[in-house]
Design a protein around this motif. Structure first.
Motif, PDB file in Angstrom:
ATOM      1  N   GLN A 331       0.849  -1.186   0.000  1.00  0.00           N
ATOM      2  CA  GLN A 331       0.000   0.000   0.000  1.00  0.00           C
ATOM      3  C   GLN A 331       0.881   1.231   0.000  1.00  0.00           C
ATOM      4  OE1 GLN A 331      -2.412   0.933   3.501  1.00  0.00           O
ATOM      5  NE2 GLN A 331      -4.135   1.263   2.122  1.00  0.00           N
ATOM      6  N   VAL A 339       5.046   3.741   2.385  1.00  0.00           N
ATOM      7  CA  VAL A 339       4.380   2.437   2.377  1.00  0.00           C
ATOM      8  C   VAL A 339       3.679   2.273   3.716  1.00  0.00           C
ATOM      9  CG1 VAL A 339       4.775  -0.050   2.355  1.00  0.00           C
ATOM     10  CG2 VAL A 339       6.027   1.422   0.766  1.00  0.00           C
ATOM     11  N   THR A 340       2.424   1.914   3.692  1.00  0.00           N
ATOM     12  CA  THR A 340       1.681   1.782   4.939  1.00  0.00           C
ATOM     13  C   THR A 340       1.213   0.363   5.198  1.00  0.00           C
ATOM     14  OG1 THR A 340      -0.287   2.500   3.754  1.00  0.00           O
ATOM     15  CG2 THR A 340       0.887   4.166   5.013  1.00  0.00           C
ATOM     16  N   ASN A 360       7.497  -0.381   6.822  1.00  0.00           N
ATOM     17  CA  ASN A 360       6.512   0.669   6.627  1.00  0.00           C
ATOM     18  C   ASN A 360       7.200   2.016   6.594  1.00  0.00           C
ATOM     19  OD1 ASN A 360       4.123  -0.691   6.371  1.00  0.00           O
ATOM     20  ND2 ASN A 360       3.741  -0.789   8.553  1.00  0.00           N
ATOM     21  N   GLY A 361       6.493   3.007   6.113  1.00  0.00           N
ATOM     22  CA  GLY A 361       7.073   4.338   6.097  1.00  0.00           C
ATOM     23  C   GLY A 361       7.835   4.568   4.815  1.00  0.00           C
TER      24      GLY A 361
ATOM     25  N   ARG B 118      -0.306   9.505   8.701  1.00  0.00           N
ATOM     26  CA  ARG B 118       0.671   8.898   9.599  1.00  0.00           C
ATOM     27  C   ARG B 118       1.130   9.894  10.650  1.00  0.00           C
ATOM     28  NH1 ARG B 118       4.053   4.877   8.779  1.00  0.00           N
ATOM     29  NH2 ARG B 118       2.164   3.736   8.320  1.00  0.00           N
ATOM     30  N   ILE B 142       5.779   0.161  12.917  1.00  0.00           N
ATOM     31  CA  ILE B 142       6.891   0.836  12.259  1.00  0.00           C
ATOM     32  C   ILE B 142       8.065   0.875  13.221  1.00  0.00           C
ATOM     33  CG2 ILE B 142       5.426   2.246  10.755  1.00  0.00           C
ATOM     34  CD1 ILE B 142       5.686   4.538  12.705  1.00  0.00           C
ATOM     35  N   THR B 146      11.340   5.611  12.996  1.00  0.00           N
ATOM     36  CA  THR B 146      10.339   6.207  12.113  1.00  0.00           C
ATOM     37  C   THR B 146       9.320   6.999  12.920  1.00  0.00           C
ATOM     38  OG1 THR B 146      10.611   4.360  10.582  1.00  0.00           O
ATOM     39  CG2 THR B 146       8.652   5.727  10.303  1.00  0.00           C
TER      40      THR B 146
END
Lengths: 368, 166
Positions: A331, A339-340, A360-361, B118, B142, B146
């Protein structure tokens, strides 16, 4: 906590305190949960009992009924022990500038990752130019000679790379040549009438032939032959970007369809099969399956037909295949440039699971 | 394999919802900035919680599980205006925000609501829920680094808008 942090805490609490208590129908939610659980069991039963299946190339494939597309609905994305293992495709973390590949962690600065023929290629920006390196078993090796590589290298079924390299001849308008790996040294081929024209290497097939588009013309070069051959029978004008690598062959975008094709030994382009798609998907390692996400569905196409599964989330795209039956989707949220979520989907079981400990991220994944 | 939750455990689920929904709703509102969206998000999360209730009810903190489900449902539910392939950049885009009214007691809230998903999630979890960096990392799946960089980016965006010294 900083002054700003304290203000945030105070204001968020003030907003929340003024909300009041919402009405929540707990019994209704439980009923909705039971319906959701029942729906997942029914979907699995449909898959097992109603679809015709064949074995094709060792892969269990669901055939379409009466030529129509067989779209047995699977459940939404859920967690499954078998599919939720950590990601096996390469990924790069900008935070620590580490490339994670095949269980190794390799320090590298990267602007793109490409997975070709089972090999990982990493692009880096060096002095305004893009350089490419192969990453094999933890070791890195630069691709090409002294000229800048244009576009991304491609790999054949034997893993041999082909790429287009800007000639470094001084004082001239440098034509692009294309090279193939030959025991690491690389050999080049060009033609005088290609000077000044745009060349893009698009595929590498068996017999070490590379296919290169020259301003929309398709050419093939068998490594054992002294000169390239113009490919005949290709559909219409193939613009740059409409021909792409496909393991063991070549792919093309023609009239909104993704075409799986071959260039025969006599230089003729022939279509093997085709499917709906916009070219944003990925091919399996044997080039016999094509997976693409469109309209919240993951479709897997073979020459026998297409099967699909609905996806629960938006913004998903295929980033690669991890086996002959597992497709990885990520995603990508454009607003966050991040990216999640990462899921692994089974083309046989038509279900997906979220990958454990997924990156992620702001990470780089193949194709992103 | 999913199975129905036994009747006696359904009762415990309903008790959980009755006891925790208000708290979860407040978090959902701070994430979405909209009451209808918060109600939808809460419903989606609680249905997911029900599906896993046999396991969730035995967890150390079913509420923490529900909160994780809620936040991740929010972060992953975004629908962008356009689906394109973009090359990653190293700094986040600035969030478009309106100029806050200095006399407005809630000057920061509109700015938080305008943060990317986010960043908004990290701000809510840190400054409203009071979670640690590690707990936020576990919630959002995460890396702690991050979380730190996302929080820094969010605060920098807020400071830039309200004109404070960073």
């Amino acid at each position: 906590m900083s002054d700003l942090g304290q203000r945030l805490a105070d204001e968020l609490r003030s907003v929340a305190d003024h909300l009041g208590t919402p009405y929540v129908d707990a019994a209704g939610l439980a009923a909705a949960g039971r319906r959701e659980s029942a729906r997942r069991r029914v979907a699995t039963g449909l898959l097992a009992g109603a679809a015709a299946v064949v074995l094709a190339g060792g892969l269990l494939t669901v055939l379409p009924r009466d030529g129509a597309r067989d779209t047995v609905p699977a459940g939404p994305l859920g967690t499954d022990r078998a599919l939720d293992r950590p990601l096996e495709l390469p990924w790069w973390s900008p935070e620590d500038q580490i490339l994670h590949v095949a269980g190794a962690e390799i320090p590298v600065d990267a602007t793109a990752i490409v997975q070709v023929g089972g090999r990982s290629l990493v692009a880096q920006q060096v002095g305004g130019e893009t350089t490419w390196e192969t990453v094999d078993g933890g070791s890195r090796r630069r691709v090409g000679g002294t000229g800048e590589i244009l576009g991304a290298p491609v790999a054949g079924p034997d893993g041999r790379l082909a790429w287009v390299e800007r000639s470094s001849a001084p004082g001239t308008t440098a034509p692009a040549v294309w090279r193939q790996e030959d025991d690491g040294s690389g050999t080049g081929q060009t033609r005088p009438d290609w000077r000044g024209r745009t060349i893009e290497v698009v595929a590498s097939q068996a017999r070490r032939a590379s296919l290169v588009t020259v301003d929309g013309e398709l050419w093939a070069w068998d490594f054992d032959e002294p000169r390239p051959t113009r490919v005949t029978g290709a559909p219409g004008d193939l613009a740059l970007g409409s021909v792409a690598p496909r393991p063991g062959g070549v792919a093309a975008l023609v009239d909104g369809r993704v075409v799986a094709a071959q260039v025969d030994p006599d230089g003729r382009f022939h279509v093997e099969w085709e499917t709906d798609g916009d070219g944003s998907g990925a091919w399996s390692a044997d080039g016999e399956q094509y997976a693409e996400v469109a309209d919240r569905r993951l479709d897997v196409a073979t020459r026998a037909g297409t099967v699909g599964m609905p996806l629960e989330h938006d913004d998903l795209r295929v980033i690669g295949w991890e086996s002959d039956s597992e497709v990885v989707v990520a995603q990508w949220v454009e607003e966050d440039r991040a990216v999640t979520g990462v899921w692994r989907c089974s083309a046989v079981e038509l279900r997906c699971a979220e990958v454990a400990d997924a990156p992620n991220g702001r990470v780089l994944l193949p194709g992103l | 394999m999913t199975t129905d939750v036994p009747v006696d455990e359904t009762g415990s689920y309903e008790e959980f919802v009755a006891a925790r929904s208000a708290s979860l709703f407040r978090t959902a509102y701070l994430l979405t900035g909209s009451r209808p969206d918060a109600e939808d998000l809460l419903q989606v999360a609680l249905v997911k919680v029900y599906a896993g209730w046999r396991r969730v009810s035995k967890a150390a903190s079913p509420e923490a599980y529900a909160r994780r489900t809620l936040v991740n449902a929010f972060v992953s539910s975004r629908r962008p205006a356009r689906f394109t392939r973009e090359r990653l950049v190293h700094s986040p885009p600035d969030a478009a925000v309106r100029d806050p009214d200095p006399d407005d007691r809630l000057a920061l809230w509109p700015l938080v609501a305008a943060l990317p998903p986010r960043q908004r999630a990290v701000v809510v979890l840190r400054f409203y829920e009071g979670l640690s960096e590690r707990e936020i990392a576990e919630t959002l799946r995460i890396a702690p680094g991050t979380v730190k960089s996302t929080a820094s980016a969010a605060l920098a965006a807020l400071r830039l808008t309200i004109g404070e010294q960073s």
